[in-house]
Design a protein around this motif. Structure first.
Motif, PDB file in Angstrom:
ATOM      1  N   SER A  17       0.815  -1.214   0.000  1.00  0.00           N
ATOM      2  CA  SER A  17       0.000   0.000   0.000  1.00  0.00           C
ATOM      3  C   SER A  17       0.850   1.265   0.000  1.00  0.00           C
ATOM      4  O   SER A  17       0.389   2.337  -0.397  1.00  0.00           O
ATOM      5  CB  SER A  17      -0.923   0.013   1.219  1.00  0.00           C
ATOM      6  N   GLN A  18       2.080   1.152   0.470  1.00  0.00           N
ATOM      7  CA  GLN A  18       2.990   2.303   0.443  1.00  0.00           C
ATOM      8  C   GLN A  18       4.420   1.772   0.458  1.00  0.00           C
ATOM      9  O   GLN A  18       4.702   0.694   0.972  1.00  0.00           O
ATOM     10  CB  GLN A  18       2.751   3.242   1.630  1.00  0.00           C
ATOM     11  N   ASP A  19       5.302   2.539  -0.140  1.00  0.00           N
ATOM     12  CA  ASP A  19       6.684   2.084  -0.287  1.00  0.00           C
ATOM     13  C   ASP A  19       7.652   2.819   0.638  1.00  0.00           C
ATOM     14  O   ASP A  19       8.851   2.815   0.437  1.00  0.00           O
ATOM     15  CB  ASP A  19       7.142   2.212  -1.731  1.00  0.00           C
ATOM     16  N   TYR A  20       7.138   3.436   1.697  1.00  0.00           N
ATOM     17  CA  TYR A  20       8.000   4.093   2.675  1.00  0.00           C
ATOM     18  C   TYR A  20       7.324   4.005   4.054  1.00  0.00           C
ATOM     19  O   TYR A  20       6.110   3.772   4.165  1.00  0.00           O
ATOM     20  CB  TYR A  20       8.258   5.558   2.304  1.00  0.00           C
ATOM     21  N   VAL A  21       8.117   4.215   5.089  1.00  0.00           N
ATOM     22  CA  VAL A  21       7.592   4.259   6.452  1.00  0.00           C
ATOM     23  C   VAL A  21       8.279   5.410   7.188  1.00  0.00           C
ATOM     24  O   VAL A  21       9.321   5.918   6.755  1.00  0.00           O
ATOM     25  CB  VAL A  21       7.850   2.943   7.218  1.00  0.00           C
ATOM     26  N   ARG A  22       7.684   5.802   8.300  1.00  0.00           N
ATOM     27  CA  ARG A  22       8.284   6.849   9.158  1.00  0.00           C
ATOM     28  C   ARG A  22       8.623   6.234  10.507  1.00  0.00           C
ATOM     29  O   ARG A  22       7.777   5.579  11.130  1.00  0.00           O
ATOM     30  CB  ARG A  22       7.342   8.031   9.305  1.00  0.00           C
ATOM     31  N   LEU A  23       9.864   6.484  10.963  1.00  0.00           N
ATOM     32  CA  LEU A  23      10.342   5.893  12.211  1.00  0.00           C
ATOM     33  C   LEU A  23      10.750   7.002  13.181  1.00  0.00           C
ATOM     34  O   LEU A  23      11.454   7.955  12.802  1.00  0.00           O
ATOM     35  CB  LEU A  23      11.552   4.990  11.962  1.00  0.00           C
ATOM     36  N   LEU A  24      10.309   6.865  14.429  1.00  0.00           N
ATOM     37  CA  LEU A  24      10.790   7.747  15.499  1.00  0.00           C
ATOM     38  C   LEU A  24      11.866   6.970  16.258  1.00  0.00           C
ATOM     39  O   LEU A  24      11.576   5.959  16.900  1.00  0.00           O
ATOM     40  CB  LEU A  24       9.656   8.132  16.454  1.00  0.00           C
ATOM     41  N   ILE A  25      13.116   7.430  16.146  1.00  0.00           N
ATOM     42  CA  ILE A  25      14.220   6.716  16.785  1.00  0.00           C
ATOM     43  C   ILE A  25      14.924   7.627  17.779  1.00  0.00           C
ATOM     44  O   ILE A  25      14.911   8.860  17.642  1.00  0.00           O
ATOM     45  CB  ILE A  25      15.235   6.177  15.752  1.00  0.00           C
ATOM     46  N   GLU A  26      15.506   7.001  18.777  1.00  0.00           N
ATOM     47  CA  GLU A  26      16.309   7.729  19.769  1.00  0.00           C
ATOM     48  C   GLU A  26      17.764   7.303  19.611  1.00  0.00           C
ATOM     49  O   GLU A  26      18.064   6.107  19.511  1.00  0.00           O
ATOM     50  CB  GLU A  26      15.836   7.418  21.186  1.00  0.00           C
ATOM     51  N   GLY A  27      18.657   8.285  19.583  1.00  0.00           N
ATOM     52  CA  GLY A  27      20.066   7.965  19.413  1.00  0.00           C
ATOM     53  C   GLY A  27      20.953   9.095  19.876  1.00  0.00           C
ATOM     54  O   GLY A  27      20.473  10.169  20.289  1.00  0.00           O
TER      55      GLY A  27
ATOM     56  N   LYS B 175       6.784   3.714  15.242  1.00  0.00           N
ATOM     57  CA  LYS B 175       6.818   3.625  13.779  1.00  0.00           C
ATOM     58  C   LYS B 175       5.422   3.832  13.208  1.00  0.00           C
ATOM     59  O   LYS B 175       4.425   3.447  13.820  1.00  0.00           O
ATOM     60  CB  LYS B 175       7.395   2.292  13.328  1.00  0.00           C
ATOM     61  N   LYS B 176       5.378   4.445  12.037  1.00  0.00           N
ATOM     62  CA  LYS B 176       4.123   4.715  11.356  1.00  0.00           C
ATOM     63  C   LYS B 176       4.267   4.325   9.894  1.00  0.00           C
ATOM     64  O   LYS B 176       5.208   4.787   9.230  1.00  0.00           O
ATOM     65  CB  LYS B 176       3.750   6.197  11.464  1.00  0.00           C
ATOM     66  N   PRO B 177       3.363   3.499   9.386  1.00  0.00           N
ATOM     67  CA  PRO B 177       2.328   2.769  10.132  1.00  0.00           C
ATOM     68  C   PRO B 177       2.945   1.600  10.887  1.00  0.00           C
ATOM     69  O   PRO B 177       4.116   1.268  10.693  1.00  0.00           O
ATOM     70  CB  PRO B 177       1.397   2.300   9.029  1.00  0.00           C
ATOM     71  N   GLU B 178       2.150   0.935  11.714  1.00  0.00           N
ATOM     72  CA  GLU B 178       2.643  -0.236  12.452  1.00  0.00           C
ATOM     73  C   GLU B 178       2.778  -1.431  11.515  1.00  0.00           C
ATOM     74  O   GLU B 178       3.683  -2.244  11.688  1.00  0.00           O
ATOM     75  CB  GLU B 178       1.680  -0.573  13.601  1.00  0.00           C
ATOM     76  N   THR B 179       1.870  -1.542  10.535  1.00  0.00           N
ATOM     77  CA  THR B 179       1.922  -2.656   9.573  1.00  0.00           C
ATOM     78  C   THR B 179       1.692  -2.111   8.161  1.00  0.00           C
ATOM     79  O   THR B 179       1.202  -0.987   7.984  1.00  0.00           O
ATOM     80  CB  THR B 179       0.851  -3.719   9.888  1.00  0.00           C
ATOM     81  N   ILE B 180       2.046  -2.929   7.189  1.00  0.00           N
ATOM     82  CA  ILE B 180       1.894  -2.553   5.775  1.00  0.00           C
ATOM     83  C   ILE B 180       0.887  -3.508   5.121  1.00  0.00           C
ATOM     84  O   ILE B 180       1.038  -4.733   5.192  1.00  0.00           O
ATOM     85  CB  ILE B 180       3.238  -2.625   5.032  1.00  0.00           C
ATOM     86  N   LYS B 181      -0.119  -2.923   4.473  1.00  0.00           N
ATOM     87  CA  LYS B 181      -1.095  -3.746   3.745  1.00  0.00           C
ATOM     88  C   LYS B 181      -0.411  -4.306   2.488  1.00  0.00           C
ATOM     89  O   LYS B 181       0.089  -3.553   1.647  1.00  0.00           O
ATOM     90  CB  LYS B 181      -2.312  -2.919   3.361  1.00  0.00           C
ATOM     91  N   THR B 182      -0.377  -5.618   2.424  1.00  0.00           N
ATOM     92  CA  THR B 182       0.378  -6.292   1.354  1.00  0.00           C
ATOM     93  C   THR B 182      -0.498  -7.353   0.679  1.00  0.00           C
ATOM     94  O   THR B 182      -1.192  -8.117   1.358  1.00  0.00           O
ATOM     95  CB  THR B 182       1.636  -6.973   1.920  1.00  0.00           C
ATOM     96  N   ARG B 183      -0.409  -7.392  -0.687  1.00  0.00           N
ATOM     97  CA  ARG B 183      -1.135  -8.422  -1.456  1.00  0.00           C
ATOM     98  C   ARG B 183      -0.115  -9.359  -2.095  1.00  0.00           C
ATOM     99  O   ARG B 183       0.794  -8.911  -2.789  1.00  0.00           O
ATOM    100  CB  ARG B 183      -2.002  -7.776  -2.548  1.00  0.00           C
ATOM    101  N   LEU B 184      -0.293 -10.641  -1.798  1.00  0.00           N
ATOM    102  CA  LEU B 184       0.605 -11.667  -2.355  1.00  0.00           C
ATOM    103  C   LEU B 184      -0.129 -12.455  -3.432  1.00  0.00           C
ATOM    104  O   LEU B 184      -1.282 -12.899  -3.244  1.00  0.00           O
ATOM    105  CB  LEU B 184       1.065 -12.641  -1.256  1.00  0.00           C
ATOM    106  N   ARG B 185       0.553 -12.609  -4.584  1.00  0.00           N
ATOM    107  CA  ARG B 185      -0.015 -13.436  -5.691  1.00  0.00           C
ATOM    108  C   ARG B 185       1.091 -14.364  -6.192  1.00  0.00           C
ATOM    109  O   ARG B 185       2.254 -14.003  -6.167  1.00  0.00           O
ATOM    110  CB  ARG B 185      -0.491 -12.547  -6.826  1.00  0.00           C
ATOM    111  N   LYS B 186       0.640 -15.510  -6.622  1.00  0.00           N
ATOM    112  CA  LYS B 186       1.592 -16.435  -7.204  1.00  0.00           C
ATOM    113  C   LYS B 186       1.970 -15.981  -8.601  1.00  0.00           C
ATOM    114  O   LYS B 186       1.160 -15.385  -9.325  1.00  0.00           O
ATOM    115  CB  LYS B 186       1.024 -17.841  -7.263  1.00  0.00           C
ATOM    116  N   LYS B 187       3.216 -16.268  -8.950  1.00  0.00           N
ATOM    117  CA  LYS B 187       3.689 -15.913 -10.304  1.00  0.00           C
ATOM    118  C   LYS B 187       3.031 -16.805 -11.339  1.00  0.00           C
ATOM    119  O   LYS B 187       2.775 -17.973 -11.085  1.00  0.00           O
ATOM    120  CB  LYS B 187       5.209 -16.036 -10.379  1.00  0.00           C
TER     121      LYS B 187
END
Length: 301
Positions: A233-243, A289-301
């Motif tokens: 559903s999206q090809d990037y994510v946003r992460l809040l990290i401490e360092g 992290k945003k989002p927590e999960t990624i909506k993904t569709r899997l299909r056989k080749k």
């Protein structure tokens, strides 16, 4: 001639005898220092203030005898067997001076002592370990510990009553390279009259980098299982990290970051909410992290 020599020798002898007789009878005054030696101290009591090392005695006596006093080791014995706790006055008794009746005592300085007497006790107290020094601005002190963290102290009761803890200060500078920890043997900060057992303890300080939180936008790496195709559903994510704040001064840290979509061990066709994993730079942790999960569709080749 012989008689004349005899007369001369007799005259000389009489003159010398007369000189010694007159000199011995001559009376002079002088000051004599006498060390004070404490005797019969009460068990468990100590003199906090007022005890002197010596007294000065002004006396009068025959010149010949007075001249020999400096070669004699005269001391004044101070009997303290009747002392009690608190402040009290003890007179210097001229009759107890180690001098014969040949001498006339004119003055004694001091002629009395104001003594502060206390009881010697012991107690156990906690230690307050402290680090003091220059530190690289990118780092902070995390903790300081002492081993042992309690000690036994001994001293005057009036002073120990006010002491519940003691500081142990480790002074060391780290203006550039900062270790994770640093340890030294350190003495306690106590009054001069107070003793501790042990006299030194092991103090260890722990340091770490100063940190802050930042949001980072990262591309999502999608590697579908063999035999499948995946669309997300999206090809990037946003992460809040401490360092470490020093790490975030430029974008080089991003080179060590990777975000991978996790497909699991038994993939099958369908649409799923999949988790993802992030590889972070050393010293960093994930906060959010945003989002927590990624909506993904899997299909056989």
């Amino acid at each position: 001639m012989i008689k004349n020599w005899q007369t001369i020798l007799l005259a000389v002898g009489m003159a010398v005898f007369t000189w010694f007789l007159v000199t011995g009878r001559e009376v002079v005054e002088t000051w004599v220092d006498m060390p004070v030696v404490m005797t019969n101290p009460p068990e468990g009591l100590i003199i906090e203030e007022g005890l002197v090392d010596k007294i000065q005695v002004r006396l009068r006596g025959p010149k010949g005898l007075v001249g020999n006093l400096s070669s004699q080791q005269l001391t004044y014995s101070l009997d303290v067997s009747k002392l009690k706790i608190g402040q009290q006055v003890v007179d210097i008794d001229a009759d107890l001076l180690p001098l014969s009746s040949t001498y006339e005592i004119i003055e004694v300085k001091p002629n009395r002592l104001k003594l502060m007497v206390d009881r010697r006790i012991s107690k156990t107290i906690a230690l307050e370990p402290v680090w003091s020094g220059e530190l690289n601005a990118d780092y902070k002190l995390l903790d300081v510990v002492a081993a042992p963290d309690v000690v036994e102290i001994k001293g005057p009761e009036t002073k120990l009553r006010k002491i519940n803890k003691a500081r142990v200060v480790m002074s060391e500078d780290f203006p550039e390279e900062v270790p994770k920890s640093w340890a030294e043997n350190v003495g306690l900060e106590l009054a001069e009259e107070v003793e501790s057992s042990p006299g030194q303890v092991r103090v260890e300080a722990f340091f770490g980098p100063k940190t802050r939180e930042i949001w980072v936008k990262m591309p999502l790496t999608v590697t579908p299982p063999d035999g499948f195709r995946a669309s997300v559903s999206q090809d990037y994510v946003r992460l809040l990290i401490e360092g470490p704040i020093a790490l975030f001064r430029n974008n080089e840290y991003r080179k060590d970051m990777v975000v991978n979509l996790v497909f699991g061990d038994a993939p099958r066709p369908g649409t799923f909410e999949l988790a993802y994993e992030a590889v972070l730079p050393e010293g960093c942790r994930m906060v959010q992290k945003k989002p927590e999960t990624i909506k993904t569709r899997l299909r056989k080749k």
